[in-house]
Design a protein around this motif. Structure first.
Motif, PDB file in Angstrom:
ATOM      1  N   PRO A 265       0.839  -1.199   0.000  1.00 51.60           N
ATOM      2  CA  PRO A 265       0.000   0.000   0.000  1.00 51.60           C
ATOM      3  C   PRO A 265       0.876   1.252   0.000  1.00 51.60           C
ATOM      4  N   LYS A 266       0.452   2.265  -0.744  1.00 49.20           N
ATOM      5  CA  LYS A 266       1.205   3.522  -0.796  1.00 49.20           C
ATOM      6  C   LYS A 266       0.504   4.573   0.057  1.00 49.20           C
ATOM      7  N   LEU A 267       1.324   5.388   0.712  1.00 51.37           N
ATOM      8  CA  LEU A 267       0.720   6.405   1.582  1.00 51.37           C
ATOM      9  C   LEU A 267       0.047   7.518   0.790  1.00 51.37           C
ATOM     10  N   ASP A 268       0.590   7.807  -0.386  1.00 48.24           N
ATOM     11  CA  ASP A 268       0.086   8.974  -1.104  1.00 48.24           C
ATOM     12  C   ASP A 268      -0.959   8.612  -2.161  1.00 48.24           C
ATOM     13  N   ARG A 269      -1.304   7.345  -2.228  1.00 45.61           N
ATOM     14  CA  ARG A 269      -2.236   6.937  -3.270  1.00 45.61           C
ATOM     15  C   ARG A 269      -3.157   5.854  -2.724  1.00 45.61           C
ATOM     16  N   ASP A 270      -4.458   6.116  -2.719  1.00 45.44           N
ATOM     17  CA  ASP A 270      -5.383   5.104  -2.236  1.00 45.44           C
ATOM     18  C   ASP A 270      -5.843   4.216  -3.381  1.00 45.44           C
TER      19      ASP A 270
END
Ligand SMILES: Nc1ncnc2c1ncn2[C@@H]1O[C@H](COP(=O)(O)OP(=O)(O)OP(=O)(O)O)[C@@H](O)[C@H]1O
Ligand SMILES: Nc1ncnc2c1ncn2[C@@H]1O[C@H](COP(=O)(O)OP(=O)(O)O)[C@@H](O)[C@H]1O
Ligand code: SF4
Ligand SMILES: [Mg+2]
Ligand SMILES: [Mg+2]
Lengths: 343, 324
Positions: A265-270
């Motif tokens: 999972p990326k913090l800046d992209r849901d």
């Protein structure tokens, strides 16, 4: 890169480290090539069991033997082949030229000696100082790695310290003899994020002041991005991709690397769903024919199941081990999700 | 308006520290110390914090695997902490737990069929062995394990598969709430993604509510609707996940978020590096427990404990800075 003109500090050529067990031969490291230049950090990333620790133990001359053995290859350190050295010669290199820190510092610190005794012992052996001088130097080292009240701490035992502090002590010990290479095997995996941030910052600043090289082993792509200059991605005992850190993250060319990057999972992209790599790592006693990733690779076809791909230069300074990396390139351009959102 | 499935009020769990020949209680580990939160029906509340801050203890106390020292746990209007044995057994059908360690949490001497079938037996959910095994088969398929695995033992499975068995066991009694205590922390990244996807699919299909305990903030952000941040036995902040990440109010949350290593080498993050370690929960600092490490602490912080309150839109926090 400027590296081109530099002498290599470490040059690993076709290293094979096998374990001859009752069930069969475990090809833990199966023909890897990489180099480490002075002052750089090489990251080695991969999932558990892919051969990261065996790689570092091979360099340190600490492979458990039997059942383990360096079956083939060379490990050149400043031009000298470490695989040819005697135990005694290796001992001199270890801790002097090459130091190592481990995931669980508790297992590598002796519980019955004080912190001061353990650091000063390393200093006495490697620098030939007196006990008193070595203790003074120990306090200095603890200060450098950011341990508060070092004069007090040298009299304490490992169990009296927190995990983060123990790791700092390990780093202090590893650095006490000014090594040219520091091998760090998952040094922050057992630590909390805020403590991990402290340790990574410490390693970066020490690297700058000591000018040493670091080989950083981790399964965490975040840590890799944070600390590496160049990266080798390992899968099932082989390096499958090898390039500088920015290129690796901007343009992963191996389906496995691509999959790993999309599965976190990326913090800046849901995203609604993670693109998981299907299946599990194959059993090292029973690797598939052809490419070892073929049991999980969505691109696998024909040749992938019969012939093992060689690692090749896909671009300058960017090596990949895959028959179909050019096809992956095309698919990436067309925004094809190669790992289907399967349920 | 969202409906609350679980409400936790002023929950405390103290573990006695004993010493001397008479094993006298000399102090208490204040593992969970006055914690309040709620979980809405169908949502996922993430509970994050560093090792030892009391996440697992909170989860276990809610399920009464540990007896609470004080406080209230309300599940569907019922006060869980005052239930008698019989009612507790019934309510446990609705509240299940998945553990972190897929190696230690499964009985090595039981077959997969028995591990998954045990809760069905305990709650008498099948008329006979055949019906029970049918159920087990269905659930195993639901979590991505074929029925051919039913007769096998846990050691024959990989970490990811074992975690699927743990999930199947929790699902077997058709629960409403699942407390997932670090369900993916022990797994490799590529396997983590598989299990996270599975948990999300099951949530949709069965209308499950999750209390998702973890220390990996990227994972928590991905799976949660709301997030509660714990520090040394207390919840210091709780908010909608986007709100929490975009506008963290508590200095601890701010530094925690800044400490996450991001898988993007072009991003150079502005780090708030905290000094020192988490203090001992036996003798927590006075006032705000975070004050010895807080980069923004001022005189009041070491004296007075800040109140955990709603600063609008269900964004809760406990910090003196916010009270201007
Ligand atoms: N049975 C027990 N007896 C005494 N102290 C305990 C007991 N169980 C937990 N504790 C203490 O309570 C505190 C909270 O522990 P807990 O296991 O809830 O932490 P956690 O947040 O789940 O940590 P982790 O991330 O490491 O799982 C810790 O200080 C721990 O040492
Ligand atoms: N002493 C040993 N005996 C037999 N097999 C081993 C030994 N040490 C490591 N291996 C095997 O070598 C492979 C690579 O292990 P390792 O390098 O420790 O992986 P990791 O990448 O997780 O560090 C694994 O399959 C492991 O089981
Ligand atoms: S060689 Fe074939 S199986 Fe291997 S990674 Fe490339 S496409 Fe996949
Ligand atoms: Mg390892
Ligand atoms: Mg826990």
């Amino acid at each position: 890169m400027a590296n081109k003109n530099k002498e290599k500090l470490v040059d690993v050529k076709n290293l094979k480290t096998y374990f001859y067990t009752e069930e069969g031969v475990v090809k833990a490291v199966d023909g890897i090539d990489f180099e480490i230049y002075p002052g750089e950090t090489l990251g080695i990333v991969g999932e558990s069991g892919c051969g990261k620790s065996v790689t570092s133990l091979s360099i340190m001359g600490l492979v458990e033997s039997p059942p383990g053995k360096i079956a083939e290859g060379e490990i050149l350190f400043e031009g000298i082949d470490l695989t040819k050295l005697s135990q005694a010669e290796m001992r001199k290199i270890r801790g002097n030229e090459i130091s190592m820190i481990f995931q669980e510092p508790m297992t590598s610190l002796n519980p019955v000696y004080t912190i001061g005794d353990q650091i000063s012992e390393a200093i006495i052996i490697h620098k030939g100082l007196s006990k008193k001088e070595a203790m003074k130097e120990s306090v200095e080292m603890l200060k450098k790695v950011g341990i508060p009240l070092p004069e007090q701490r040298i009299n304490e035992y490992p169990h009296q310290l927190s995990g983060g502090m123990r790791q700092r002590v390990m780093i202090a010990m590893a650095l006490s003899c000014d090594p040219k290479l520091l091998i760090a095997d998952e040094p922050t995996t057992a630590l909390d994020v805020t403590i991990q941030a402290q340790i990574l910052e410490l390693m970066n600043s020490l690297k700058a002041s000591y000018g040493m090289s670091i080989m950083m082993i981790t399964h965490d792509l975040g840590v890799i991005a944070e600390i590496s200059d160049r990266v080798a991605v390992m899968y099932a005992g082989k390096i499958v991709e090898y390039t500088d850190v920015n290129t690796l993250f901007a343009d992963p060319k191996h389906p496995y690397t691509w999959g790993l990057m999309n599965s976190i999972p990326k913090l800046d992209r849901d995203v609604n769903r993670l693109q998981a790599i299907p299946g599990i790592v194959p059993n090292p006693l029973n690797f598939p024919d052809g490419c070892k990733f073929n049991t999980r690779c969505p691109l696998a076809e024909g040749k992938c199941f019969t012939d093992e791909p060689k690692i090749v230069d896909a671009a300058e300074g960017h090596k990949v081990r895959c028959w179909r990396y050019k096809d992956l390139e095309e698919m990436k351009k067309q925004n094809v999700k190669i790992y289907e959102e399967q349920r | 308006m969202a409906e609350k499935l679980l409400e936790v009020n002023n929950l405390k769990k103290y573990f006695p520290v004993k010493a001397g020949i008479f094993k006298k209680t000399v102090a208490y580990v204040k593992a969970v110390d006055d914690v309040s939160f709620f979980v809405n029906k169908g949502e996922t509340l993430g509970l994050v914090g560093e090792s030892g801050c009391g996440k697992s203890t909170t989860g276990r106390t809610i399920l009464r695997l540990l007896e609470a020292t004080a406080g209230e746990v309300i599940f569907e209007g019922k006060d869980v902490l005052s239930l008698n044995k019989e009612d507790l057994r019934n309510i446990r059908r609705d509240m299940q737990i998945i553990f972190q360690d897929p190696y230690a949490s499964l009985n090595p001497r039981m077959t997969v069929a028995d591990i998954v079938g045990e809760p069905i037996d305990i709650h008498n959910l099948a008329k006979n062995k055949k019906e029970r095994n049918e159920k087990v088969k269905d659930i195993l398929e639901r979590v991505g394990l074929g029925s051919e695995y039913m007769r096998r033992y846990p050691h024959e499975f990989s970490g990811g598969q074992r975690q699927r068995i743990g999930v199947a066991r929790a699902l077997a009694v058709d629960p409403k709430l699942i407390i997932a205590d670090e369900p993916v922390s022990a797994l490799d990244v590529s396997i983590q993604a598989q299990v996270i996807n599975l948990l999300q699919d099951l949530q949709k299909d069965f209308g499950l509510t999750y209390l998702f305990i973890a220390h990996d903030l990227s994972v928590v952000k991905h799976i949660s609707d709301r997030i509660a941040v714990m520090y040394l036995g207390k919840i210091v902040e709780m908010a909608d996940k986007t709100e929490l990440f975009d506008d963290p109010m508590h200095p601890y949350t701010q530094s925690l978020l800044s400490a996450i290593p991001e898988a993007d080498p072009t991003k150079k993050k502005e780090r708030i590096i905290l000094e020192g370690d988490v203090p001992s929960p036996v003798d927590p600092p006075s006032g705000c427990r975070f004050h010895p490490r807080c980069p923004k602490a001022f005189d009041k912080c070491s004296v007075e404990e800040p109140v955990f309150k709603d600063y609008g839109d269900n964004h809760f926090a406990a910090c003196h800075l916010l009270e201007e």
